[in-house]
Design an enzyme around this catalytic site. Structure first.
Site, short mmCIF file in Angstrom:
data_model
loop_
_atom_site.label_atom_id
_atom_site.label_comp_id
_atom_site.label_asym_id
_atom_site.label_seq_id
_atom_site.Cartn_x
_atom_site.Cartn_y
_atom_site.Cartn_z
N ALA A 1 0.87 -1.17 0.00
CA ALA A 1 0.00 0.00 0.00
C ALA A 1 0.91 1.22 0.00
O ALA A 1 2.06 1.15 0.44
CB ALA A 1 -0.88 -0.01 1.24
N GLY B 1 0.52 -4.87 0.93
CA GLY B 1 -0.67 -4.97 0.07
C GLY B 1 -0.39 -5.75 -1.21
O GLY B 1 -1.32 -6.33 -1.79
N GLU C 1 4.40 -4.92 7.54
CA GLU C 1 3.64 -3.86 8.21
C GLU C 1 4.07 -3.58 9.64
O GLU C 1 4.07 -2.44 10.09
CB GLU C 1 2.13 -4.20 8.18
CG GLU C 1 1.46 -3.94 6.85
CD GLU C 1 1.59 -5.09 5.86
OE1 GLU C 1 2.38 -6.04 6.12
OE2 GLU C 1 0.91 -5.06 4.83
N1 COA Z 1 4.60 3.10 -0.70
C1 COA Z 1 5.02 4.26 -1.27
N2 COA Z 1 6.12 4.35 -2.01
C2 COA Z 1 6.86 3.25 -2.16
C3 COA Z 1 6.52 2.02 -1.58
C4 COA Z 1 5.33 1.98 -0.83
N3 COA Z 1 4.88 0.86 -0.27
N4 COA Z 1 7.45 1.11 -1.89
C5 COA Z 1 8.36 1.75 -2.64
N5 COA Z 1 8.01 3.03 -2.81
C6 COA Z 1 8.71 4.09 -3.56
C7 COA Z 1 9.93 4.59 -2.82
O1 COA Z 1 9.56 5.58 -1.86
C8 COA Z 1 10.74 5.15 -3.96
O2 COA Z 1 10.18 6.39 -4.33
P1 COA Z 1 11.15 7.65 -4.65
O3 COA Z 1 12.04 7.19 -5.80
O4 COA Z 1 10.24 8.74 -5.03
O5 COA Z 1 11.95 7.90 -3.42
C9 COA Z 1 10.47 4.19 -5.09
O6 COA Z 1 9.24 3.54 -4.76
C10 COA Z 1 11.54 3.13 -5.27
O7 COA Z 1 11.70 2.47 -4.03
P2 COA Z 1 13.12 2.35 -3.25
O8 COA Z 1 12.83 2.17 -1.80
O9 COA Z 1 14.01 3.47 -3.66
O10 COA Z 1 13.66 0.99 -3.90
P3 COA Z 1 14.70 -0.01 -3.24
O11 COA Z 1 15.10 -0.96 -4.31
O12 COA Z 1 15.78 0.71 -2.51
O13 COA Z 1 13.85 -0.82 -2.13
C11 COA Z 1 11.91 -2.01 -1.29
C12 COA Z 1 12.79 -1.65 -2.53
C13 COA Z 1 10.70 -2.74 -1.81
C14 COA Z 1 12.74 -2.88 -0.36
C15 COA Z 1 11.51 -0.70 -0.58
O14 COA Z 1 10.96 0.18 -1.51
C16 COA Z 1 10.50 -0.90 0.51
O15 COA Z 1 10.82 -1.38 1.57
N6 COA Z 1 9.22 -0.50 0.25
C17 COA Z 1 8.18 -0.53 1.24
C18 COA Z 1 7.66 -1.92 1.45
C19 COA Z 1 6.59 -1.93 2.51
O16 COA Z 1 6.83 -1.65 3.67
N7 COA Z 1 5.36 -2.27 2.10
C20 COA Z 1 4.25 -2.36 2.98
C21 COA Z 1 3.47 -1.11 2.98
S1 COA Z 1 2.07 -1.19 4.06
#
Ligand code: COA
Length: 258
Positions: free
Chosen positions: A64, A109, A132
């Site tokens: 999400a 999500g 989460e």
């Molecule tokens: N919500 C909003 N934005 C998100 C997102 C999320 N769940 N997951 C990734 N993004 C965005 C990042 O903020 C980033 O945006 P930006 O370039 O404007 O800063 C972009 O997507 C790329 O993500 P980034 O974190 O730079 O990639 P990464 O390869 O370093 O890491 C993940 C990948 C998946 C490990 C990391 O993005 C992450 O942990 N995401 C959140 C996962 C999460 O907690 N999901 C549950 C949500 S309830």
């Protein structure tokens, strides 16, 4: 530009979450589009199987949208959870098979979206997780309910309480996905599986989905009655005569959904 792309070919609808710059994170606009797309696909007689995947090679859906979640208050968060649950419930309740082709991160999500699909296949680079608790919340789009039903309570609690990511190979071992293939083969694998399913009796497919999905929410005795009732209804179909006739005549069946 649309956040949810739909392409249809050979009775397969390919639904692609298309927000790659945010790893296909589900903001409210994406959720609303997803809901509309599935409502249309349910009614679309030209579509027999749906495949859901993510744009790009990195993510299926990374969860999400955290930037939207951050500002929610108690009432708003509850409504948010119920709204996301309703979209995923619609997907799980689809009367035609829905395959998740998980091509990268399926977190939060995104993992819950995959859980709502009927079949999950994954690329070798896929990563599953419900992170989460590391954000101070719990899965709210069905993860606490669907994951234990799929993989058992112990494994589900391991994933939910640790918030750790699980590689595709481990997800396969846990039963979270049923097939893992190289990323380059994911689309072809999904297509082959979809075509195999499409070659089966459509009324039988619908009944099998109902028996498994609705039956698994019933006490077993009631589920068995339900299975027998559906089995009985299928005996009245032309498709059953065709399927069995084709077997006995050693030819492929030509089902008509009648
Ligand atoms: N919500 C909003 N934005 C998100 C997102 C999320 N769940 N997951 C990734 N993004 C965005 C990042 O903020 C980033 O945006 P930006 O370039 O404007 O800063 C972009 O997507 C790329 O993500 P980034 O974190 O730079 O990639 P990464 O390869 O370093 O890491 C993940 C990948 C998946 C490990 C990391 O993005 C992450 O942990 N995401 C959140 C996962 C999460 O907690 N999901 C549950 C949500 S309830």
């Amino acid at each position: 530009m649309s956040y949810v792309l739909v392409e249809k070919a050979d009775r397969i609808a390919w639904v692609t979450l298309n927000r790659p710059e945010k790893l296909n994170a589900l903001n409210n606009e994406v959720l609303q589009e997803l809901e509309r797309v599935f409502a249309d696909l349910e009614q679309d007689a030209e579509v027999g199987v749906v495949v859901v995947t993510g744009a790009g090679e990195k993510a299926f859906v990374a969860g999400a949208d955290i930037s939207e979640l951050k500002s929610l208050d108690t009432a708003g968060a509850r409504v948010q959870a119920l709204g996301g649950q309703a979209v995923f419930q619609r997907i799980e309740s689809m009367p035609k098979p829905v395959i998740a082709a998980v091509n990268g991160f399926a977190l939060g999500g995104g993992c819950e979206l995959a859980l709502a699909c009927h079949i999950r296949i994954a690329s070798e680079n896929a990563r599953f997780g419900l992170p989460e608790v590391s954000l101070g919340i719990i899965p709210g789009y069905g993860g606490t309910q669907r994951l234990p039903r799929l993989v058992g309570k112990g494994v589900a609690l391991d994933l939910i309480l640790s918030g750790e990511m699980t590689p595709a190979a481990d997800a396969l071992r846990m039963g979270l996905v049923s097939r893992v293939v190289p990323l380059a083969d994911l689309k072809a694998t999904a297509e082959k599986l979809a075509k195999t399913i499409l070659s089966r009796g459509p009324l039988a497919l619908r009944s099998a989905l109902a028996a498994v999905n609705e039956g698994s929410e019933m006490p077993q005795e009631q589920g068995l009655q339900y299975e027998a009732a559906l089995f009985g209804l299928l005996a009245a179909t032309t498709d059953m005569q065709e399927g069995m006739g084709a077997f006995l005549e050693k030819r492929p069946a030509a089902f008509k959904g009648l």
